[in-house]
Design a protein around this motif. Structure first.
Motif, PDB file in Angstrom:
ATOM      1  N   LEU A   1      -0.472  -2.869  -6.726  1.00 17.37           N
ATOM      2  CA  LEU A   1      -1.040  -4.447  -6.099  1.00 17.37           C
ATOM      3  C   LEU A   1       0.144  -5.556  -6.658  1.00 17.37           C
ATOM      4  O   LEU A   1       0.233  -6.351  -5.820  1.00 17.37           O
ATOM      5  CB  LEU A   1      -2.181  -4.495  -6.552  1.00 17.37           C
TER       6      LEU A   1
ATOM      7  N   ILE B   1     -12.902   2.296  -6.994  1.00 20.14           N
ATOM      8  CA  ILE B   1     -12.182   3.204  -8.156  1.00 20.14           C
ATOM      9  C   ILE B   1     -13.391   3.536  -9.335  1.00 20.14           C
ATOM     10  O   ILE B   1     -13.459   4.522  -9.858  1.00 20.14           O
ATOM     11  CB  ILE B   1     -10.883   2.657  -8.996  1.00 20.14           C
TER      12      ILE B   1
ATOM     13  N   MET C   1      -2.883   1.422  -9.589  1.00 22.39           N
ATOM     14  CA  MET C   1      -3.038   0.786  -8.437  1.00 22.39           C
ATOM     15  C   MET C   1      -3.021  -0.676  -8.310  1.00 22.39           C
ATOM     16  O   MET C   1      -2.568  -1.471  -7.491  1.00 22.39           O
ATOM     17  CB  MET C   1      -4.349   1.371  -7.786  1.00 22.39           C
TER      18      MET C   1
ATOM     19  N   PHE D   1       0.741  -1.108  -0.061  1.00 25.55           N
ATOM     20  CA  PHE D   1      -0.096   0.087  -0.202  1.00 25.55           C
ATOM     21  C   PHE D   1       1.023   1.186  -0.128  1.00 25.55           C
ATOM     22  O   PHE D   1       0.459   2.228  -0.865  1.00 25.55           O
ATOM     23  CB  PHE D   1      -1.070   0.150   1.041  1.00 25.55           C
TER      24      PHE D   1
ATOM     25  N   ILE E   1      -8.289  -8.069  -2.405  1.00 24.95           N
ATOM     26  CA  ILE E   1      -8.044  -6.422  -2.320  1.00 24.95           C
ATOM     27  C   ILE E   1      -8.350  -5.846  -3.677  1.00 24.95           C
ATOM     28  O   ILE E   1      -8.609  -4.549  -3.671  1.00 24.95           O
ATOM     29  CB  ILE E   1      -6.600  -6.476  -1.873  1.00 24.95           C
TER      30      ILE E   1
ATOM     31  N   LEU F   1     -10.608  -2.643  -4.502  1.00 27.21           N
ATOM     32  CA  LEU F   1     -10.155  -1.126  -4.806  1.00 27.21           C
ATOM     33  C   LEU F   1     -10.613  -1.117  -6.202  1.00 27.21           C
ATOM     34  O   LEU F   1     -10.853   0.112  -6.374  1.00 27.21           O
ATOM     35  CB  LEU F   1      -8.613  -1.418  -5.105  1.00 27.21           C
TER      36      LEU F   1
END
Lengths: 322, 423
Positions: free
Chosen positions: A245, A308, A239, A91, A300, A304
């Motif tokens: 990630l 988004i 991301m 992160f 995850i 995310l």
């Protein structure tokens, strides 16, 4: 005219084909054309995913048959400090690398969009490093992050009176070495922002200029809102992708150089989620644990992605939308 | 007359049908694989050619790959069950596979158990797992002290004895003399060694151990007065600036294989593989056995050859291995750079030094019987997790006692997990 038509009809009798046979033929062609992709998807994505899901509930070292252990891999990871450190590091990289990549990429793009002299040289020079593969970049960074006065980065900070740092072997420092390297990738985001900036209608700026808007206000009220879809796209890619990630190769290359191939750097300080997955699978031969980790990463990414998606809906300004 | 012609004709037919095909039968082909650079590959290929020439019934087909690619291939082929018949391994990398049952138990083959007794004592331990012989040692790479004579002259330190090792105290004393400090900054260090290897060697030298059994460890034994004394001595080397900070792994001091070439380190801890570079630099250098504590010990990399469990040609593969590990084969093998694992070949190798003169190689011959290895734990997490404790000790975050206790606890939990699975 009718006689001619009748003559033609007699010469070329029209066989009426049922709607059903046309639809069937079309469907068959559709299946044939889609089949290669579909077979590829089944063989290389769907079935391996199902296998990975199954393996996540087993203990498997690749040499012997998997043994069912239920959810213990998932629970074990939740109590594993290295896993938690890997989440934290991932992160940190995700946030700061994207801030650097998007922030500086946009800044440079805005400057270059004004067509300053030497723009082609700057554009090429800034873009080229983003083409370097992460492992190659890791090798290059060896010289930059070297200890003492030997390292180029230490020589650079030395000009400002800052003492030499151990970028890769000091546990609190190592992850920042990965983040700093995000500067090398700003060329990629810059090119996309440049394309976006070129697409903004100049009339908006002219109207703002007539109204006496400062460059800063023009940037805030025209450029940023109209670039919002591109920023959201960059954010999403950043991301979920290799600077978020899925970050792996670069910290792995750095850890190897730091002489810590049995761990992810000293005290696993360079550990990220995908790197830890790799270590569990291919160094420790714990494929069950690695598979469970993969499903955590998927979870995850899903969360995310949803965030988004809503951000994109909120901040996208398309001309046709009300 | 007719009868004799008939007999002659029959014999000829019999010869054509039976004897000739036998003599023309294709030799049994076995695959042999090993890591090697371009030049090394030529040496190993010559070795294979020699065996092929002496054994027309067997054809060894060799495949050589660079170090990194080699281990990737070994991993994938062992998992796929498609590994070469004879696989070259080193103890550090092989540890992941030894307990996986992928290697042929050589004790089933005639002469293997006897051959193993001829090998260096510690090399025997590496290939013995749960009563099975999983491979046969073929060569040993070991590290000794290699030093820059000019730096010794400058510091007024006498050259090291090529046969008699220094004690810990003597080494620390000359180390202090060889380290140069100018304006509060170290400009020259006395010694460079990898901290990960150094701590294991010092523990052995102190008479301690990290685990109870190198190849099949069940208990971590590092929490002992001997091991704690070794850790303290190691810290004194760092504190007295005899050795560069262990965290400066990528820095001006080089590593243990090239430190003296940087011109900033007086002694490095390396094997014959580094001597070529030193020689190329035109440096005046000497070699000496590793310094000693209560006991003598140095780093030894045991290279061994295993036969794949699912080979179809175990006997032929063993014949190749048998030759390679025989006295004759070992003298020949030593030409490739490793020291012989078969002690009976040592005299022959001494009389026939390969690339470097006997006076340079003497320290290696001296230390050959004192090689030791770190624990062979199949879960590499053991090393990563445990190493954190001695590093924290060197950083001053833990005392030696705390580091040894922490190491023991972390290591034991991993060993317990491994041994639980075996049951």
């Amino acid at each position: 005219m009718a006689a001619v038509q009748e003559k033609i009809a007699q010469q070329f009798p029209y066989k009426k084909r049922s709607q059903w046979s046309i639809a069937k033929k079309n469907a068959l062609w559709g299946v044939v054309l889609v089949a290669p992709w579909f077979i590829g998807y089944l063989a290389f994505s769907f079935i391996p995913n199902l296998a990975s899901l199954y393996l996540s509930f087993t203990e498997w070292d690749m040499f012997s048959a998997p043994s069912w252990v239920g959810v213990s891999n998932y629970l074990k990871l939740l109590h594993d400090p290295v896993f938690l450190l890997s989440i934290k590091n991932t992160f940190l990289i995700m946030i700061f690398s994207n801030l650097i990549g998007i922030g500086f990429g946009l800044l440079v793009a805005v400057v270059l969009a004004k067509d300053p002299p030497g723009r082609y040289l700057f554009r090429t020079t800034l873009y080229l490093p983003s083409l370097v593969m992460p492992v190659a970049m890791g090798m290059m960074m060896r010289q930059i992050y070297a200890s003492g006065d030997f390292g180029l980065l230490n020589q650079f900070i030395g000009w400002f009176g800052i003492a030499p740092q151990r970028w890769l072997t000091e546990p609190n420092m190592a992850i920042w070495a990965v983040i700093i390297a995000a500067f090398w990738g700003i060329g990629g985001t810059m090119v996309i922002f440049l394309a976006g900036l070129k697409g903004i209608n100049r009339e908006y700026y002219e109207a703002a200029m007539i109204d006496g808007a400062s460059p800063f206000r023009k940037f805030i009220h025209i450029t940023l809102p109209l670039l919002a879809p591109i920023i959201v796209f960059q954010l999403l890619m950043g991301m979920i992708g290799g600077s978020g990630l899925q970050v792996f190769e670069f910290p792995a290359a750095l850890a190897d150089f730091a002489g810590a191939s049995n761990s992810m750097g000293y005290h696993d300080s360079l550990g990220t989620l995908v790197y830890y997955l790799f270590m569990n699978g291919f160094r420790y031969f714990k494929f069950g644990l690695a598979s469970a980790l993969a499903w955590y990463i998927f979870g995850i990414a899903l969360v995310l992605g949803v965030i988004i998606y809503f951000l994109a809906k909120r901040y996208n300004f398309y001309g046709t939308e009300e | 007359m007719k009868k004799s012609i008939f007999i002659l004709f029959s014999v000829m037919i019999l010869f054509v049908l039976v004897v000739a095909p036998l003599s023309l039968a294709a030799p049994v082909q076995i695959r042999y694989t090993r890591w090697a650079g371009t030049e090394e590959a030529k040496d190993f290929q010559a070795l294979v050619n020699e065996f092929n020439k002496k054994n027309p019934g067997i054809k060894v087909v060799a495949e050589f790959l660079p170090w990194g690619a080699y281990w990737q291939k070994i991993q994938t082929t062992l998992i796929a069950g498609n590994a070469a018949d004879v696989i070259s391994l080193n103890a550090g990398e092989a540890v992941k596979y030894i307990n996986k049952g992928v290697f042929y138990d050589l004790s089933k083959l005639s002469g293997a158990r006897e051959r193993l007794t001829e090998m260096a004592k510690n090399a025997q331990k590496i290939v013995t797992y749960n009563g099975q012989i999983v491979g046969m040692p073929v060569g040993i790479g070991l590290r000794v002290l290699v030093y820059n004579k000019a730096m010794f002259d400058e510091a007024g330190v006498p050259y090291l004895d090529p046969a008699k090792p220094l004690t810990w105290e003597q080494f620390l004393a000359i180390g202090k003399k060889l380290t140069k400090i100018e304006n509060g900054q170290v400009t020259q260090y006395a010694f460079q060694a990898d901290s990960g290897e150094l701590h294991k060697i010092l523990i052995n030298q102190a008479g301690g151990s990290i685990v109870d059994n190198i190849s099949a460890p069940k208990k971590v034994t590092i929490n002992s007065p001997e091991a704690i004394a070794a850790l303290k001595y190691m810290k004194s080397l760092y504190d007295e600036q005899v050795i560069p900070p262990y965290k400066d792994v990528i820095g001006p001091w080089g590593n243990q294989d090239n430190a003296i070439v940087t011109g900033k380190v007086a002694i490095m801890f390396t094997g014959p593989w580094s001597l070529g570079t030193v020689k190329e630099k035109g440096m005046k250098y000497g070699t000496a056995p590793m310094f000693m504590g209560k006991e003598r010990s140095t780093v030894g990399y045991v290279n061994f050859n295993a036969i794949a469990k699912n080979t179809k040609h175990a006997k032929e593969a063993w014949k190749f291995l048998d030759w390679l590990t025989s006295k004759e084969g070992q003298i020949r093998f030593a030409q490739t750079g490793d020291l012989p694992a078969n002690i009976s070949a040592l005299e022959g190798v001494k009389n026939n030094p390969s690339k470097y003169s006997a006076d340079v190689m003497n320290a290696y011959y001296e230390d050959l019987q004192y090689i030791s290895m770190g624990p062979m734990v199949s879960d590499a997490k053991f090393y990563g997790d445990c190493d954190n404790y001695w590093r924290d000790f060197l950083d001053g975050k833990l005392t030696a006692e705390q580091a040894a206790a922490g190491y023991e606890k972390a290591g034991q939990s991993i060993l317990d997990e491994i041994n639980k699975k075996k049951k």
